[in-house]
Design a protein around this motif. Structure first.
Motif, PDB file in Angstrom:
ATOM      1  N   ASN A 181       0.830  -1.205   0.000  1.00 52.52           N
ATOM      2  CA  ASN A 181       0.000   0.000   0.000  1.00 52.52           C
ATOM      3  C   ASN A 181       0.871   1.265   0.000  1.00 52.52           C
ATOM      4  O   ASN A 181       1.168   1.863   1.027  1.00 52.52           O
ATOM      5  CB  ASN A 181      -0.935  -0.036   1.228  1.00 52.52           C
ATOM      6  CG  ASN A 181      -2.009   1.029   1.153  1.00 52.52           C
ATOM      7  OD1 ASN A 181      -1.890   2.001   0.406  1.00 52.52           O
ATOM      8  ND2 ASN A 181      -3.057   0.851   1.928  1.00 52.52           N
ATOM      9  N   ALA A 182       1.249   1.687  -1.233  1.00 54.97           N
ATOM     10  CA  ALA A 182       2.174   2.819  -1.376  1.00 54.97           C
ATOM     11  C   ALA A 182       1.550   4.128  -0.903  1.00 54.97           C
ATOM     12  O   ALA A 182       2.230   4.970  -0.303  1.00 54.97           O
ATOM     13  CB  ALA A 182       2.601   2.940  -2.835  1.00 54.97           C
ATOM     14  N   GLU A 183       0.260   4.290  -1.165  1.00 60.62           N
ATOM     15  CA  GLU A 183      -0.380   5.561  -0.795  1.00 60.62           C
ATOM     16  C   GLU A 183      -0.399   5.743   0.719  1.00 60.62           C
ATOM     17  O   GLU A 183      -0.049   6.806   1.234  1.00 60.62           O
ATOM     18  CB  GLU A 183      -1.801   5.608  -1.344  1.00 60.62           C
ATOM     19  CG  GLU A 183      -1.783   5.621  -2.859  1.00 60.62           C
ATOM     20  CD  GLU A 183      -3.099   5.987  -3.476  1.00 60.62           C
ATOM     21  OE1 GLU A 183      -4.059   6.294  -2.747  1.00 60.62           O
ATOM     22  OE2 GLU A 183      -3.156   5.971  -4.723  1.00 60.62           O
ATOM     23  N   LEU A 184      -0.804   4.683   1.410  1.00 62.52           N
ATOM     24  CA  LEU A 184      -0.845   4.784   2.869  1.00 62.52           C
ATOM     25  C   LEU A 184       0.571   4.904   3.450  1.00 62.52           C
ATOM     26  O   LEU A 184       0.800   5.664   4.399  1.00 62.52           O
ATOM     27  CB  LEU A 184      -1.580   3.568   3.464  1.00 62.52           C
ATOM     28  CG  LEU A 184      -1.778   3.564   4.973  1.00 62.52           C
ATOM     29  CD1 LEU A 184      -2.455   4.842   5.463  1.00 62.52           C
ATOM     30  CD2 LEU A 184      -2.602   2.351   5.407  1.00 62.52           C
ATOM     31  N   LEU A 185       1.511   4.193   2.850  1.00 66.96           N
ATOM     32  CA  LEU A 185       2.898   4.278   3.339  1.00 66.96           C
ATOM     33  C   LEU A 185       3.411   5.713   3.190  1.00 66.96           C
ATOM     34  O   LEU A 185       4.026   6.269   4.111  1.00 66.96           O
ATOM     35  CB  LEU A 185       3.804   3.306   2.580  1.00 66.96           C
ATOM     36  CG  LEU A 185       5.288   3.376   2.975  1.00 66.96           C
ATOM     37  CD1 LEU A 185       5.494   3.008   4.448  1.00 66.96           C
ATOM     38  CD2 LEU A 185       6.131   2.450   2.088  1.00 66.96           C
ATOM     39  N   ALA A 186       3.115   6.321   2.029  1.00 68.07           N
ATOM     40  CA  ALA A 186       3.559   7.708   1.804  1.00 68.07           C
ATOM     41  C   ALA A 186       2.919   8.629   2.843  1.00 68.07           C
ATOM     42  O   ALA A 186       3.593   9.487   3.435  1.00 68.07           O
ATOM     43  CB  ALA A 186       3.196   8.145   0.388  1.00 68.07           C
ATOM     44  N   ALA A 187       1.630   8.418   3.093  1.00 71.61           N
ATOM     45  CA  ALA A 187       0.928   9.272   4.070  1.00 71.61           C
ATOM     46  C   ALA A 187       1.544   9.099   5.468  1.00 71.61           C
ATOM     47  O   ALA A 187       1.753  10.089   6.187  1.00 71.61           O
ATOM     48  CB  ALA A 187      -0.562   8.914   4.093  1.00 71.61           C
ATOM     49  N   GLN A 188       1.844   7.853   5.839  1.00 71.11           N
ATOM     50  CA  GLN A 188       2.455   7.594   7.148  1.00 71.11           C
ATOM     51  C   GLN A 188       3.835   8.263   7.237  1.00 71.11           C
ATOM     52  O   GLN A 188       4.191   8.843   8.262  1.00 71.11           O
ATOM     53  CB  GLN A 188       2.615   6.090   7.396  1.00 71.11           C
ATOM     54  CG  GLN A 188       1.331   5.313   7.554  1.00 71.11           C
ATOM     55  CD  GLN A 188       0.637   5.620   8.862  1.00 71.11           C
ATOM     56  OE1 GLN A 188       0.047   6.683   9.000  1.00 71.11           O
ATOM     57  NE2 GLN A 188       0.705   4.725   9.817  1.00 71.11           N
TER      58      GLN A 188
END
Ligand code: NAD
Ligand code: MG
Length: 395
Positions: A41-48
């Motif tokens: 999950n790249a999007e959530l990882l980026a957000a984190q």
């Protein structure tokens, strides 16, 4: 300015990772986040990564690298992808590495984190189950402190007299009993993934939620406790405690029983390991005993939840049996979650595999991973050729 602890979170997009982020963000003066990692999950990882002001974000799935890179463009946060990069994240100097990956996938990163020689806070129990002796030996060799995050083991850790373990008679791991406590086997046979992951007290990732429903989670925890506390299996027992207020206890020879209590909120054990040996405020729920009407306890029903006895049996048989138990369970749980087998078939798969697995000498992490992969392939074969038919008949 006082020293900030450097923290890396392996599995930053999961249930444990998100709870850890909450704790870290509640005390930004205490922590500096180094690396955060995730599987796909790249999007959530980026957000984190942005929220936590991490220095680097690493995604295991290389096909998601471009997305991760574009999401972090202009932030100054470094990015990397792939299995090597994941191990690299675990190897980077940090004061504490939180192992929050699910499954055996976390084994190599945990070994790298241990070699790095700081504190490793372990939520990711499967590597301990499959490679406990090697994990513990590496921690000893590199002088690494292992801090248990699993609520039961964190509870035991807090009340266990490590200086005088000879005074300890036994430990009791408490278990909520999961969503199917007191259900009939007919009801359990028809259970859907949605019902199985609806845990009464804890909100967790899908795999551990199914493990809680079969009570394989508690079985894995018996093995986890055996290694973490170097305590014989016959000195570890399980008590059903549906309110999940007492998270576990240590019984001393003189009759004293020390227990740790808290709300059913993983932010407490996570705050405990992040601040250890200090204490910090938690942004999570606090226990209010006036709101807890009563605490109840009962012995587990081994017939309804056969998983528990498998843990003792596998510890008796040896490490290879623990690897097989864990691998067959991971594959069977995934098959259940994708509607390929029924709920009770999970245990059938495991018993089939345990029945046919022969003793093997596993001395290295490579041996374990190879053995684990063979067991996975055999479990998939069994599911493709056997259990599916049974599941179809049951429905
Ligand atoms: P989860 O499924 O919510 O999150 C798993 C994390 O691991 C995600 O960040 C995911 O991206 C990452 N991941 C998954 N497969 C990966 C792979 N192949 N390579 C790299 N990264 C991968 O799981 P969770 O509930 O947070 O549980 C994590 C671990 O902690 C499990 O071992 C579980 O048994 C243990 N644990 C969880 C809880 C809880 O409350 N959730 C409590 C006690 C122990
Ligand atoms: Mg637990």
């Amino acid at each position: 300015m006082s020293y900030k602890k450097k923290i890396t979170i392996l599995g930053a997009t999961g249930s444990i990772g998100k709870s850890a982020a909450d704790v870290i963000l509640s005390a930004p003066e205490r922590f500096d986040v180094q690396c955060v990692t995730a599987n796909t999950n790249a999007e959530l990882l980026a957000a984190q990564a942005v929220k936590l002001k991490a220095k680097r974000a690493v995604i295991a799935d290389e096909t998601k690298y471009d997305l991760l890179k574009s999401k972090l463009d202009g932030t100054g946060i470094e990015t990397a992808a792939g299995a090597q990069a994941l191990e690299g994240a675990a190897s980077e100097p940090a004061d504490l590495i939180l192992a929050g990956i699910v499954g055996i996938a976390g084994l190599k990163p945990i070994m790298k984190a241990i070699e790095q020689g700081a504190c490793v806070a372990i939520a990711n129990k499967e590597p301990l189950v499959a490679a406990g002796p090697l994990v513990m030996a590496a921690a000893k060799k590199y002088g690494t402190t292992l801090l248990p995050v699993d609520s039961e083991h964190n509870a035991v850790f807090q009340v266990f007299d490590f200086e005088r373990p000879e005074g300890i008679e036994k430990i009791t791991l408490t278990a909520s009993g999961g969503p199917f406590l007191n259900r009939t086997s007919e009801e359990m046979a028809k259970a859907t993934p949605e019902q199985a992951i609806a845990h009464p007290n804890w909100s967790m990732g899908r795999k551990i939620s199914v493990d809680s429903a079969t009570m394989m989670n508690k079985a894995l925890e018996i093995i986890e406790a055996h290694y973490l506390f170097n305590i014989e299996p016959n000195k570890i027992d399980v008590l059903i405690h549906p309110q999940s207020v007492i998270h576990s206890m240590v019984h001393y020879k003189d009759g004293s029983v020390l227990a740790q209590m808290g709300a059913s909120d993983m932010r407490t054990p996570i705050a405990h390991v992040l601040a250890w040996p200090e204490r910090m405020e938690t942004p999570g729920q606090k226990l209010d005993l006036t709101q807890v009407n009563k605490l109840t306890f009962e012995a587990p029903d081994f017939k309804q939840f056969p998983a528990l006895q498998r843990a003792y049996k596998c510890l008796e048989r040896g490490l290879y049996a623990c690897v097989a138990l864990n691998a067959a369970n991971e594959v069977a749980v995934e098959a259940f979650l994708t509607n390929n087998i029924g709920f009770l078939d999970i245990m059938d798969c495991i018993d089939h595999i345990l029945g046919k697995t022969k003793s093997a000498k596993l001395d290295t992490i490579t041996d374990i991973i190879e053995f684990d992969e063979n067991i996975r392939a055999e479990t998939r074969d069994f599911i493709a050729n056997g259990v599916t038919k049974k599941a179809a008949q049951a429905s």
